[in-house]
Design an enzyme around this catalytic site. Sequence first.
Site, mmCIF file in Angstrom:
data_model
loop_
_atom_site.group_PDB
_atom_site.id
_atom_site.type_symbol
_atom_site.label_atom_id
_atom_site.label_comp_id
_atom_site.label_asym_id
_atom_site.label_seq_id
_atom_site.Cartn_x
_atom_site.Cartn_y
_atom_site.Cartn_z
ATOM 1 N N HIS A 119 7.198 7.508 6.595
ATOM 2 C CA HIS A 119 6.762 6.512 5.606
ATOM 3 C C HIS A 119 7.286 5.141 6.020
ATOM 4 C CE1 HIS A 119 5.779 5.567 1.149
ATOM 5 N NE2 HIS A 119 5.973 4.407 1.777
ATOM 6 N N HIS B 78 5.644 1.177 6.634
ATOM 7 C CA HIS B 78 4.516 0.230 6.646
ATOM 8 C C HIS B 78 4.705 -0.713 7.825
ATOM 9 C CE1 HIS B 78 3.221 1.275 2.506
ATOM 10 N NE2 HIS B 78 4.509 1.544 2.347
ATOM 11 N N THR C 208 -2.501 -1.317 6.460
ATOM 12 C CA THR C 208 -3.730 -1.599 5.729
ATOM 13 C C THR C 208 -4.662 -2.400 6.640
ATOM 14 O OG1 THR C 208 -2.179 -2.010 3.895
ATOM 15 C CG2 THR C 208 -4.516 -2.394 3.457
ATOM 16 N N PRO C 209 -5.836 -1.881 6.988
ATOM 17 C CA PRO C 209 -6.737 -2.652 7.859
ATOM 18 C C PRO C 209 -6.994 -4.030 7.248
ATOM 19 C CG PRO C 209 -7.540 -0.416 7.586
ATOM 20 C CD PRO C 209 -6.393 -0.584 6.627
ATOM 21 N N GLY D 57 0.295 -0.182 -2.188
ATOM 22 C CA GLY D 57 0.092 -1.433 -2.904
ATOM 23 C C GLY D 57 0.876 -1.494 -4.200
ATOM 24 N N HIS E 265 1.327 6.969 -2.441
ATOM 25 C CA HIS E 265 2.482 6.436 -3.170
ATOM 26 C C HIS E 265 2.397 7.012 -4.582
ATOM 27 C CE1 HIS E 265 2.857 3.809 0.235
ATOM 28 N NE2 HIS E 265 3.966 3.294 -0.257
ATOM 29 N N GLU F 118 6.015 5.535 -8.245
ATOM 30 C CA GLU F 118 7.109 4.685 -7.767
ATOM 31 C C GLU F 118 7.582 3.711 -8.834
ATOM 32 O OE1 GLU F 118 4.168 2.164 -4.851
ATOM 33 O OE2 GLU F 118 6.283 1.982 -4.453
ATOM 34 N N ASP G 84 10.386 3.023 4.602
ATOM 35 C CA ASP G 84 9.405 2.229 3.860
ATOM 36 C C ASP G 84 9.160 0.881 4.532
ATOM 37 O OD1 ASP G 84 7.525 1.971 1.922
ATOM 38 O OD2 ASP G 84 8.883 1.722 0.246
HETATM 39 P P1 IMP Z 1 0.760 -3.356 6.128
HETATM 40 O O1 IMP Z 1 -0.122 -2.364 5.405
HETATM 41 O O2 IMP Z 1 1.054 -2.970 7.538
HETATM 42 O O3 IMP Z 1 0.170 -4.742 6.048
HETATM 43 O O4 IMP Z 1 2.176 -3.359 5.409
HETATM 44 C C1 IMP Z 1 2.475 -4.105 4.243
HETATM 45 C C2 IMP Z 1 1.781 -3.572 2.998
HETATM 46 O O5 IMP Z 1 2.282 -2.278 2.698
HETATM 47 C C3 IMP Z 1 2.061 -4.380 1.730
HETATM 48 O O6 IMP Z 1 1.162 -5.431 1.548
HETATM 49 C C4 IMP Z 1 1.925 -3.349 0.622
HETATM 50 O O7 IMP Z 1 0.571 -3.243 0.218
HETATM 51 C C5 IMP Z 1 2.280 -2.054 1.287
HETATM 52 N N1 IMP Z 1 3.638 -1.619 0.896
HETATM 53 C C6 IMP Z 1 4.799 -1.855 1.522
HETATM 54 N N2 IMP Z 1 5.820 -1.274 0.842
HETATM 55 C C7 IMP Z 1 5.266 -0.669 -0.225
HETATM 56 C C8 IMP Z 1 5.803 0.105 -1.291
HETATM 57 O O8 IMP Z 1 7.017 0.355 -1.429
HETATM 58 N N3 IMP Z 1 4.921 0.518 -2.224
HETATM 59 C C9 IMP Z 1 3.587 0.293 -2.140
HETATM 60 N N4 IMP Z 1 3.062 -0.401 -1.136
HETATM 61 C C10 IMP Z 1 3.879 -0.881 -0.194
HETATM 62 ZN ZN ZN Z 2 5.652 2.583 0.888
#
Ligand code: IMP
Ligand code: ZN
Length: 347
Positions: free
Chosen positions: A17, A19, A105-106, A177, A204, A207, A287
Amino acid sequence: MAVDAAFAQRLPKIELHAHLTGSISRGTLHDIWRIKKDEDPSLALPDPLVAIPPGVVIDLNTFFPLFSSYIYQLCSDLPSIEFSTKRVLSDFQADGVVYLELRTTPRASPAHNISKDLYVSTVLSILRSHNADPANTLHATLILSIDRRNSLPEAHDTVDLALKHRPFGVVGVDLCGDPAVSGIAKFAPAFQRAKEAGLGITLHFAEATASATDEELRELLRWQPGRIGHVIHVKEEIKDEIVKQGVGVELCLSCNVQLKMHGDGGYEGHHFGWWRGAGVGVALSTDDVGVFESPLSEEYRLAAEHFELTKDDVRKLCEGAVETIFGSEAEKERLRVMYREWDGWTG
Ligand code: IMP
Ligand code: ZN
């Protein structure tokens, strides 16, 4: 047989997990900013070391805007996406991570002529060249995230991208998100399509209290996820259902403690204490290590410190996590063998 920092660092670890954008370190953001500032001294964006100073207190209200108002502005052109992805991989590898399911996220950046498709193929090409280098002990795969703010057609587009790029390293889809954004039931057809096509599903889950209504949690479990992340505000009957379905849980100690997502319970009060004995796979995860600055080795050390884990406990944890990965059977076998043969369990 203490599990100390040196043991946790040497331990071959599985990260499920993480991002991508949240895993970019402050140092890497600063390096990207430096290059841009040198190219264009009129750049208005402040130095990330000033905008997000290390050690700054972040809460759930300031966390999500951090991406939209700052980090995405810095990392939206191809060189920055490539550079930051490479750095994220080498940071995980340096911390002793041997298998990583990175999620992202694309994201289209029209100003840089980047479509969502190009974004995904760019990230994947960095992952693939990393994996192809025999000197690299870390193998990385990709999960594509659907943001709670997305529409159903956008969610379907993400599933399409995941299927298109599956032969090149995409292993699943995620729902992520801001948990304050409601109305996730609309995504059911997209996740159902992903499930039917054999992609891994991770969500998710509970949370924040806003995203932990009975209605939402029962809906999410109907999508038959292979794993769920956070799993904080969950009452007994939902826990029973998770265990019955055999869903793996991704638990992020430092993130939850720093954002006070389970109140003031600190590390001792973290629900890891409950899940570790529940009989489902538990993957300790970071995370957003770029934000929380606690690498996976530190998450293992913290879990060991606060829950008195022995090396044998850690071994069971790692071996349980292997069975929840979305990667191939060959990858699972590589990890099983690695844990069977690792020389750090004794001594
Ligand atoms: P990306 O998807 O690579 O751009 O990583 C950042 C994105 O991951 C953020 O804009 C959030 O939408 C999502 N994100 C990061 N941490 C969390 C979390 O703890 N909960 C929900 N979404 C998260
Ligand atoms: Zn997360």
